[in-house]
Write a protein that holds these residues in place. Structure first.
Motif, PDB file in Angstrom:
ATOM      1  N   GLY A  16       0.862  -1.178   0.000  1.00 61.41           N
ATOM      2  CA  GLY A  16       0.000   0.000   0.000  1.00 61.41           C
ATOM      3  C   GLY A  16       0.889   1.215   0.000  1.00 61.41           C
ATOM      4  N   PRO A  17       0.336   2.382  -0.336  1.00 58.97           N
ATOM      5  CA  PRO A  17       1.162   3.591  -0.370  1.00 58.97           C
ATOM      6  C   PRO A  17       1.783   3.890   0.999  1.00 58.97           C
ATOM      7  N   PRO A  18       2.814   4.731   1.024  1.00 58.81           N
ATOM      8  CA  PRO A  18       3.406   5.135   2.301  1.00 58.81           C
ATOM      9  C   PRO A  18       2.324   5.716   3.204  1.00 58.81           C
ATOM     10  N   GLY A  19       2.284   5.262   4.455  1.00 59.99           N
ATOM     11  CA  GLY A  19       1.302   5.817   5.391  1.00 59.99           C
ATOM     12  C   GLY A  19      -0.079   5.194   5.268  1.00 59.99           C
ATOM     13  N   LEU A  67      13.261   5.273  -3.787  1.00 56.72           N
ATOM     14  CA  LEU A  67      13.473   3.879  -3.399  1.00 56.72           C
ATOM     15  C   LEU A  67      14.964   3.587  -3.335  1.00 56.72           C
ATOM     16  N   VAL A  68      15.325   2.773  -2.368  1.00 55.69           N
ATOM     17  CA  VAL A  68      16.698   2.284  -2.249  1.00 55.69           C
ATOM     18  C   VAL A  68      16.919   1.301  -3.414  1.00 55.69           C
ATOM     19  N   PRO A  69      18.136   1.228  -3.988  1.00 60.11           N
ATOM     20  CA  PRO A  69      18.347   0.346  -5.138  1.00 60.11           C
ATOM     21  C   PRO A  69      17.900  -1.103  -4.877  1.00 60.11           C
ATOM     22  N   LEU A  72      20.268  -3.854  -3.250  1.00 62.28           N
ATOM     23  CA  LEU A  72      20.534  -3.732  -1.811  1.00 62.28           C
ATOM     24  C   LEU A  72      19.361  -4.285  -0.996  1.00 62.28           C
ATOM     25  N   VAL A  73      18.140  -3.863  -1.351  1.00 59.46           N
ATOM     26  CA  VAL A  73      16.958  -4.281  -0.578  1.00 59.46           C
ATOM     27  C   VAL A  73      16.709  -5.781  -0.741  1.00 59.46           C
ATOM     28  N   VAL A  74      16.887  -6.271  -1.959  1.00 55.27           N
ATOM     29  CA  VAL A  74      16.648  -7.705  -2.198  1.00 55.27           C
ATOM     30  C   VAL A  74      17.592  -8.522  -1.316  1.00 55.27           C
ATOM     31  N   GLY A  94       6.161  -3.834   2.960  1.00 54.82           N
ATOM     32  CA  GLY A  94       6.950  -2.847   2.202  1.00 54.82           C
ATOM     33  C   GLY A  94       7.932  -3.468   1.227  1.00 54.82           C
ATOM     34  N   PHE A  95       7.897  -4.747   1.078  1.00 56.24           N
ATOM     35  CA  PHE A  95       8.742  -5.464   0.116  1.00 56.24           C
ATOM     36  C   PHE A  95       7.916  -6.573  -0.498  1.00 56.24           C
ATOM     37  N   PRO A  96       7.925  -6.758  -1.786  1.00 51.88           N
ATOM     38  CA  PRO A  96       8.661  -5.993  -2.796  1.00 51.88           C
ATOM     39  C   PRO A  96       7.961  -4.671  -3.120  1.00 51.88           C
ATOM     40  N   ARG A 127      -2.259  12.035   7.927  1.00 54.96           N
ATOM     41  CA  ARG A 127      -1.790  11.095   8.952  1.00 54.96           C
ATOM     42  C   ARG A 127      -0.309  11.240   9.251  1.00 54.96           C
ATOM     43  N   LEU A 128       0.501  11.370   8.189  1.00 52.68           N
ATOM     44  CA  LEU A 128       1.949  11.280   8.407  1.00 52.68           C
ATOM     45  C   LEU A 128       2.499  12.470   9.166  1.00 52.68           C
ATOM     46  N   SER A 129       1.755  13.604   9.127  1.00 48.38           N
ATOM     47  CA  SER A 129       2.256  14.757   9.877  1.00 48.38           C
ATOM     48  C   SER A 129       2.127  14.499  11.380  1.00 48.38           C
ATOM     49  N   GLY A 130       1.259  13.543  11.778  1.00 49.89           N
ATOM     50  CA  GLY A 130       1.076  13.289  13.215  1.00 49.89           C
ATOM     51  C   GLY A 130       1.632  11.953  13.667  1.00 49.89           C
ATOM     52  N   ARG A 131       2.520  11.346  12.844  1.00 52.47           N
ATOM     53  CA  ARG A 131       3.039  10.018  13.214  1.00 52.47           C
ATOM     54  C   ARG A 131       4.253  10.124  14.134  1.00 52.47           C
ATOM     55  N   TRP A 132       4.272   9.256  15.130  1.00 55.52           N
ATOM     56  CA  TRP A 132       5.428   9.101  16.016  1.00 55.52           C
ATOM     57  C   TRP A 132       5.859   7.646  15.964  1.00 55.52           C
ATOM     58  N   VAL A 140       4.265   2.227  15.786  1.00 52.94           N
ATOM     59  CA  VAL A 140       3.887   3.589  15.381  1.00 52.94           C
ATOM     60  C   VAL A 140       2.685   4.073  16.178  1.00 52.94           C
ATOM     61  N   TYR A 141       2.643   5.387  16.359  1.00 46.22           N
ATOM     62  CA  TYR A 141       1.536   6.048  17.056  1.00 46.22           C
ATOM     63  C   TYR A 141       1.090   7.211  16.182  1.00 46.22           C
ATOM     64  N   ASN A 142      -0.039   7.794  16.564  1.00 45.44           N
ATOM     65  CA  ASN A 142      -0.515   8.940  15.819  1.00 45.44           C
ATOM     66  C   ASN A 142      -1.215   9.872  16.806  1.00 45.44           C
ATOM     67  N   ASP A 143      -0.941  11.200  16.661  1.00 46.30           N
ATOM     68  CA  ASP A 143      -1.494  12.151  17.628  1.00 46.30           C
ATOM     69  C   ASP A 143      -2.988  11.945  17.851  1.00 46.30           C
ATOM     70  N   PHE A 145      -5.122   9.290  16.227  1.00 44.05           N
ATOM     71  CA  PHE A 145      -5.677   7.945  16.050  1.00 44.05           C
ATOM     72  C   PHE A 145      -5.301   6.990  17.181  1.00 44.05           C
ATOM     73  N   ASN A 146      -4.017   6.844  17.462  1.00 42.15           N
ATOM     74  CA  ASN A 146      -3.588   5.959  18.549  1.00 42.15           C
ATOM     75  C   ASN A 146      -2.414   6.593  19.286  1.00 42.15           C
ATOM     76  N   PRO A 147      -2.709   7.645  20.096  1.00 42.66           N
ATOM     77  CA  PRO A 147      -1.623   8.329  20.786  1.00 42.66           C
ATOM     78  C   PRO A 147      -0.954   7.423  21.816  1.00 42.66           C
ATOM     79  N   LYS A 203     -10.063   4.483   7.068  1.00 44.96           N
ATOM     80  CA  LYS A 203      -9.827   4.194   8.497  1.00 44.96           C
ATOM     81  C   LYS A 203      -9.354   2.749   8.678  1.00 44.96           C
ATOM     82  N   THR A 204      -8.250   2.608   9.404  1.00 45.48           N
ATOM     83  CA  THR A 204      -7.739   1.255   9.680  1.00 45.48           C
ATOM     84  C   THR A 204      -8.775   0.422  10.415  1.00 45.48           C
ATOM     85  N   ASP A 205      -9.525   1.054  11.318  1.00 43.53           N
ATOM     86  CA  ASP A 205     -10.506   0.277  12.098  1.00 43.53           C
ATOM     87  C   ASP A 205     -11.607  -0.308  11.214  1.00 43.53           C
ATOM     88  N   GLU A 206     -11.802   0.272  10.030  1.00 45.20           N
ATOM     89  CA  GLU A 206     -12.800  -0.304   9.111  1.00 45.20           C
ATOM     90  C   GLU A 206     -12.165  -1.363   8.202  1.00 45.20           C
TER      91      GLU A 206
HETATM   92  P1  G5P Z   1       8.734   2.230   4.882  1.00 47.18           P
HETATM   93  O1  G5P Z   1       9.195   2.346   6.263  1.00 47.18           O
HETATM   94  O2  G5P Z   1       8.214   0.953   4.389  1.00 47.18           O
HETATM   95  P2  G5P Z   1       6.409   3.485   3.744  1.00 47.18           P
HETATM   96  O3  G5P Z   1       6.596   4.811   3.145  1.00 47.18           O
HETATM   97  O4  G5P Z   1       6.070   2.400   2.810  1.00 47.18           O
HETATM   98  O5  G5P Z   1       7.690   3.387   4.653  1.00 47.18           O
HETATM   99  P3  G5P Z   1       5.175   3.878   6.137  1.00 47.18           P
HETATM  100  O6  G5P Z   1       5.471   5.345   6.089  1.00 47.18           O
HETATM  101  O7  G5P Z   1       5.952   3.031   7.090  1.00 47.18           O
HETATM  102  O8  G5P Z   1       5.253   3.306   4.726  1.00 47.18           O
HETATM  103  P4  G5P Z   1       2.733   2.509   6.785  1.00 47.18           P
HETATM  104  O9  G5P Z   1       3.521   1.464   7.495  1.00 47.18           O
HETATM  105  O10 G5P Z   1       1.948   2.101   5.589  1.00 47.18           O
HETATM  106  O11 G5P Z   1       3.604   3.763   6.430  1.00 47.18           O
HETATM  107  O12 G5P Z   1       1.695   3.201   7.762  1.00 47.18           O
HETATM  108  P5  G5P Z   1       1.653   3.237   9.374  1.00 47.18           P
HETATM  109  O13 G5P Z   1       2.956   3.673   9.923  1.00 47.18           O
HETATM  110  O14 G5P Z   1       1.002   2.016   9.902  1.00 47.18           O
HETATM  111  O15 G5P Z   1       0.573   4.429   9.539  1.00 47.18           O
HETATM  112  C1  G5P Z   1       0.925   5.747   9.213  1.00 47.18           C
HETATM  113  C2  G5P Z   1       0.371   6.676  10.325  1.00 47.18           C
HETATM  114  O16 G5P Z   1      -1.043   6.670  10.256  1.00 47.18           O
HETATM  115  C3  G5P Z   1       0.750   6.240  11.754  1.00 47.18           C
HETATM  116  O17 G5P Z   1       0.936   7.402  12.557  1.00 47.18           O
HETATM  117  C4  G5P Z   1      -0.520   5.495  12.236  1.00 47.18           C
HETATM  118  O18 G5P Z   1      -0.674   5.536  13.656  1.00 47.18           O
HETATM  119  C5  G5P Z   1      -1.589   6.319  11.527  1.00 47.18           C
HETATM  120  N1  G5P Z   1      -2.832   5.606  11.248  1.00 47.18           N
HETATM  121  C6  G5P Z   1      -3.017   4.313  10.881  1.00 47.18           C
HETATM  122  N2  G5P Z   1      -4.321   4.067  10.681  1.00 47.18           N
HETATM  123  C7  G5P Z   1      -4.986   5.228  10.926  1.00 47.18           C
HETATM  124  C8  G5P Z   1      -6.365   5.626  10.892  1.00 47.18           C
HETATM  125  O19 G5P Z   1      -7.281   4.835  10.612  1.00 47.18           O
HETATM  126  N3  G5P Z   1      -6.639   6.918  11.182  1.00 47.18           N
HETATM  127  C9  G5P Z   1      -5.662   7.825  11.522  1.00 47.18           C
HETATM  128  N4  G5P Z   1      -6.012   9.078  11.802  1.00 47.18           N
HETATM  129  N5  G5P Z   1      -4.360   7.495  11.572  1.00 47.18           N
HETATM  130  C10 G5P Z   1      -4.025   6.222  11.283  1.00 47.18           C
HETATM  131  O20 G5P Z   1       9.904   2.684   3.880  1.00 47.18           O
HETATM  132  C11 G5P Z   1      10.613   3.877   4.126  1.00 47.18           C
HETATM  133  C12 G5P Z   1      11.598   4.100   2.997  1.00 47.18           C
HETATM  134  O21 G5P Z   1      12.521   3.009   2.963  1.00 47.18           O
HETATM  135  C13 G5P Z   1      12.852   2.678   1.618  1.00 47.18           C
HETATM  136  C14 G5P Z   1      12.187   3.739   0.751  1.00 47.18           C
HETATM  137  O22 G5P Z   1      13.085   4.797   0.595  1.00 47.18           O
HETATM  138  C15 G5P Z   1      10.975   4.144   1.603  1.00 47.18           C
HETATM  139  O23 G5P Z   1      10.508   5.452   1.279  1.00 47.18           O
HETATM  140  N6  G5P Z   1      12.337   1.335   1.312  1.00 47.18           N
HETATM  141  C16 G5P Z   1      12.547   0.695   0.163  1.00 47.18           C
HETATM  142  N7  G5P Z   1      13.220   1.062  -0.967  1.00 47.18           N
HETATM  143  C17 G5P Z   1      13.228   0.169  -1.987  1.00 47.18           C
HETATM  144  N8  G5P Z   1      12.572  -1.015  -1.933  1.00 47.18           N
HETATM  145  C18 G5P Z   1      11.902  -1.424  -0.823  1.00 47.18           C
HETATM  146  N9  G5P Z   1      11.252  -2.613  -0.797  1.00 47.18           N
HETATM  147  C19 G5P Z   1      11.876  -0.543   0.279  1.00 47.18           C
HETATM  148  N10 G5P Z   1      11.302  -0.612   1.507  1.00 47.18           N
HETATM  149  C20 G5P Z   1      11.593   0.537   2.113  1.00 47.18           C
END
Ligand code: G5P
Ligand code: MG
Length: 227
Positions: A16-19, A67-69, A72-74, A94-96, A127-132, A140-143, A145-147, A203-206
């Protein structure tokens, strides 16, 4: 006496997309199902923290939202998969992320399913602006959603939480573009193989109950809450 069930290991991908919630949904999956979670992003951040050769090389790509080459990731992910016992189910997060990576994976491993989280980009930007993040575990936490129970502190270890460098708005935009260009083509790749299970929503809960229902259908005995 605990009954040990013999079962075939399940090999799954969550994409799925980042975040989009891959990390959040993964933590619910491993809470309820007997699976080992491997996140390529967490592996890369661990390499960066250790200042390993891989980490030094990967850092710049990550901070630029690229993306990292592939090579390296493989190497990094396949070497971790090989450490997992053949009887253990695994979940790749996050892979592939490119067709090339998917082809390399398919040379070594058989897949059972690909879970895709289809979340709109506007929801993700908010969402990503409030992620910890707790860097060493990937929790992961979120300001909103799940502080965390205590602001800025991991619930389990009490260690400090950080905001990821690549969660700056301009880098998030770049990551979304990278996803669209390089990772979205995997949806057709896995769709054509009949492996793709897509879940749409904001929403993740859905989304989560549907993912759980699907996993229950393919690994009922792997559901910890039923043991
Ligand atoms: P990552 O680490 O894999 P991304 O960009 O794919 O990073 P990311 O950012 O980790 O994905 P996620 O895991 O999909 O996001 O989402 P998450 O962390 O669970 O949720 C995001 C936020 O939303 C959190 O704060 C969470 O609490 C909140 N949230 C969740 N559900 C809800 C909801 O229902 N409501 C609300 N309000 N909030 C919610 O990869 C990082 C980098 O590593 C490299 C790349 O450079 C990549 O950019 N990389 C690779 N490069 C090449 N090949 C690969 N296979 C690579 N894998 C990583
Ligand atoms: Mg993640």
């Amino acid at each position: 006496m605990r009954l040990t069930l013999l079962r075939r290991a399940v090999h799954a991908i969550i994409m799925g997309p980042p975040g989009s919630g891959k990390g959040t949904v993964s933590s619910r999956i491993i809470r309820d199902f007997d699976m080992q979670h491997l996140s390529s992003g967490d592996l890369l951040r661990a390499e960066i923290a250790e200042e390993s050769t891989h980490g030094v090389r990967a850092k710049q790509y990550i901070e630029e939202g690229k993306l990292v080459p592939d090579a390296l990731v493989v190497e990094l992910v396949l070497s971790q998969i090989q450490k997992i016992s053949t009887n253990t189910s695994w979940l790749l997060d996050g892979f592939p992320r490119t067709i090339e990576q998917a082809k390399e994976l398919s040379k070594k491993e058989k897949l059972d399913c690909v879970i895709n989280l289809d979340v709109p980009f506007n929801t993700i930007r908010e969402r990503l602006s409030g992620r910890w993040t707790h860097l060493s575990s990937g929790r992961v936490y979120n300001d909103g959603f799940n502080p965390p129970k205590v602001p800025g502190v991991d619930d389990i270890t009490g260690e400090p939480l950080v905001q990821r460098n690549d969660d700056k708005p301009e880098t998030v935009q770049k990551r979304l573009e990278t996803y669209q260009l390089q990772t979205a083509p995997l949806l057709d790749f896995y769709g054509e193989k009949g492996l793709l299970h897509s879940y749409s929503g904001t929403k993740t809960d859905e989304i989560w109950p549907k993912v759980k229902e699907f996993l229950n259908s393919i690994m009922p005995q792997g559901n910890r809450s039923r043991l």
